[in-house]
Design an enzyme around this catalytic site. Structure first.
Site, PDB file in Angstrom:
ATOM      1  CE  LYS A  18      43.181  43.067  31.718  1.00  9.71           C
ATOM      2  NZ  LYS A  18      43.270  43.191  33.064  1.00  9.71           N
ATOM      3  CB  SER A 131      37.102  50.336  43.465  1.00  7.87           C
ATOM      4  OG  SER A 131      37.170  49.387  41.849  1.00  7.87           O
ATOM      5  N   GLY A 138      43.359  41.132  38.927  1.00 14.34           N
ATOM      6  CA  GLY A 138      43.353  41.052  37.313  1.00 14.34           C
ATOM      7  C   GLY A 138      42.036  41.247  36.310  1.00 14.34           C
ATOM      8  CB  SER A 141      41.316  47.026  40.380  1.00  9.75           C
ATOM      9  OG  SER A 141      42.118  46.567  40.768  1.00  9.75           O
ATOM     10  CB  SER A 142      45.748  49.182  38.641  1.00  9.36           C
ATOM     11  OG  SER A 142      46.775  50.529  38.712  1.00  9.36           O
ATOM     12  CG  ASP A 192      44.881  46.074  32.379  1.00 10.03           C
ATOM     13  OD1 ASP A 192      45.109  45.508  31.408  1.00 10.03           O
ATOM     14  OD2 ASP A 192      45.328  46.054  33.529  1.00 10.03           O
TER      15      ASP A 192
END
Length: 421
Positions: A18, A131, A138, A141-142, A192
Site C-alpha cells: 500500500k 515479497s 512504509g 509489507s507487514s 494497511d
C-alpha cells in the site's frame, strides 16, 4: 465448506502493498487519508505435506521453521486480552527464532491457533512467502504478509466460499489479517490490511470504517525509497509539539490536507473522460500536499532532492508515509513512455535512492491454482526455473520440498509473473 484434509494441489496467494497518497499526519487528528494498493506484492506458495506438520519459509529474511501442528496452542480470539501477548502461550517445546522473522512466526502461531480446529490439524502444509515489497519502507509489507497468511489458513480450513473472491471471503480475510497486524504492531489503524485485502483506493478516517473508492483511474507512479531511516513516532510527536505551540495555524494546515484528501477522492470517482484534466488536477494536489507536509516539518533533504529531480521534468512528487526520509511517490503521466520514466529512475538511483515503477489502484488479495489461466503452479514453477537458469538447493524430504526450494531462489522478475491478471 469442507477443510482440505485430503489431497489438494499447490496454490499461490498474493496480496498487494500500500501507499498513502494523501492525508499523512492529518489522519492522526481525525482528518481523511487516501491510500491505494501497490502493484508490488507478497506471494505465498502453499504446498501440501504428508506428515501433518506446518512449515513456514521466508527466504528473504532467512527464516525456515517447522512445527508439530498438534503442539501449537489451540486459541480463541478471546484467549488473550490482545493478540500481541501470544508469546506467553507458546510452549517451551516450540522454538521461536530471534531476529526479523520473530514477529512473522509469532503471527503464524497466533493465527494458526485461532483458525485451525483440532480436526483441521491433520492438514499439513508448507507456506513459502516471497515479497517484492521493501521491509520498513512504509509500503505495507507487514500487512501484505498478514493478508496472504490469513487467506492461506482460511483456504486450508475450508472457510472461504469463493477462494477469496467474494465480499464475505474478503471480510473474513481482513478481520484475521487485522489480528495479525495487532501481533506485529500492537494498535494498527487497519488501513494497511484493508488495502491489501480489497485493493483499489480507500478513504480512511480514524475511528470509522474505511470506504472503498470505486475508481477506474489507476495511477502510474514511481516509488522512491530514499534509504533514509525514519522514526514515525518522533515525527508524529514533532507535529503534535508544533500544534501545541501554534494550534490555530497548524489546525488550518491539517484542514487543508483534509480538503486535499476529499478532493482526491472526488477525482478517483470522477466519471469525466478528460483524463488530461484529471491528471493535471492530481499533479496540483500532490505538489500542494507535499508543501503542506513540509511546512509541518516532516520532509527531509533526501525527499526534497527527489522533488527537485522530478520537478526538473515537470513531474509532481510528494513524501508518502511519515516523512523524515522513507519513501516518496511521483506521478507518471499516462502519456510518458516507460523508457522516459526509467531515465528518471536512473537519476534517482544515481542520487543513492532505490526506485520502483509501478501502478497504484490494482486488485487486492488473490488465490490462484493456475498461472495465466492454464498452467498449474507446478508447471509454471518448472518453466520459470528453466527460463531463469536457477538450480534448486534440494528438499527436506517432503514431496513438494523441491518446489519450495525452487520458489525460494527465483528472482523477482519470475515471482512477478504470478501477478493476478
Amino acid at each position: 465448506m469442507v477443510a482440505m484434509h485430503r489431497d489438494w494441489s499447490p496454490f499461490v496467494v498474493s496480496a498487494p502493498g500500500k501507499v498513502i497518497l494523501f492525508g499523512e499526519h492529518a489522519v492522526v487528528y481525525g482528518k481523511a487519508a487516501i491510500a491505494g494498493s501497490l502493484d508490488m506484492r507478497a506471494y505465498a506458495l502453499v504446498t501440501p505435506r504428508t506428515d501433518g506438520k506446518a512449515r513456514m519459509v521466508l527466504p528473504d529474511i532467512d527464516v525456515d521453521v517447522l512445527f508439530d501442528s498438534h503442539a501449537l496452542p489451540r486459541l480463541q480470539s478471546t484467549s488473550l486480552s490482545h493478540p500481541s501477548e501470544v508469546e506467553a502461550l507458546v510452549p517451551n517445546s516450540i522454538n521461536i527464532p530471534e531476529g526479523p522473522g520473530r514477529t512473522a512466526v509469532l503471527t503464524l502461531v497466533y493465527l494458526y491457533g485461532c483458525i485451525f480446529t483440532d480436526s483441521d490439524r491433520n492438514t499439513g502444509f508448507t507456506i513459502c512467502v516471497r515479497s517484492l515489497l521493501p521491509v520498513g519502507a512504509g509500503l505495507g509489507s507487514s500487512a501484505a504478509f498478514n493478508v496472504a497468511l490469513s487467506a492461506t489458513l482460511l483456504q486450508l480450513t475450508g472457510q472461504l466460499r469463493e477462494e477469496g473472491a467474494s465480499a464475505s471471503d474478503r471480510k473474513l480475510i481482513n478481520q484475521w489479517a487485522f489480528h495479525g497486524e495487532q501481533v506485529a504492531h500492537g494498535t494498527p489503524s487497519g488501513i494497511d490490511n484493508s488495502v491489501a485485502t480489497y485493493g483499489g483506493f480507500l478513504k480512511y478516517v480514524k475511528g470509522e470504517p474505511s470506504v472503498s473508492l470505486e475508481s477506474s483511474h489507476a495511477l502510474r507512479v514511481l516509488i522512491t525509497n530514499t534509504n533514509v531511516p525514519k522514526s514515525t513516532k518522533a515525527l508524529v510527536a514533532g507535529v503534535r509539539a508544533l500544534r501545541d505551540q501554534h494550534p490555530s495555524v497548524v489546525d488550518g494546515i491539517l484542514d487543508s490536507i483534509h480538503s486535499i484528501s476529499t478532493s482526491a477522492a472526488a477525482l478517483f470517482q470522477s466519471t469525466s473522460e478528460d483524463e488530461a484534466a484529471l491528471e493535471q488536477q492530481m499533479q496540483d494536489i500532490i505538489r500542494i500536499n507535499h508543501g503542506l507536509l513540509s511546512t509541518l516539518g516532516v520532509s527531509h533533504k533526501s525527499l526534497e532532492r527527489v522533488r527537485e529531480i522530478t520537478a526538473a521534468r515537470n513531474l509532481a512528487s510528494k513524501l508518502t508515509g511519515a516523512g523524515g526520509g522513507g519513501c516518496a511517490l511521483t506521478l507518471i503521466p499516462n502519456g510518458m513512455a516507460s523508457d522516459d520514466a526509467e531515465v528518471v529512475a536512473r537519476e534517482m538511483e544515481d542520487a543513492g535512492f532505490n526506485c520502483y515503477q509501478t501502478v497504484v489502484g490494482g486488485g487486492g488479495v488473490a488465490i490462484a491454482r493456475n498461472v495465466n489461466g492454464s498452467a498449474t503452479v507446478e508447471q509454471w514453477l518448472a518453466e520459470a526455473m528453466a527460463r531463469h537458469g536457477s538450480t534448486p538447493v534440494g528438499s527436506d524430504g517432503d514431496v513438494y520440498g523441491g518446489a519450495v526450494a525452487e520458489f525460494a531462489i527465483l528472482p523477482a522478475a519470475a515471482i512477478s509473473e504470478l501477478r493476478p491478471q
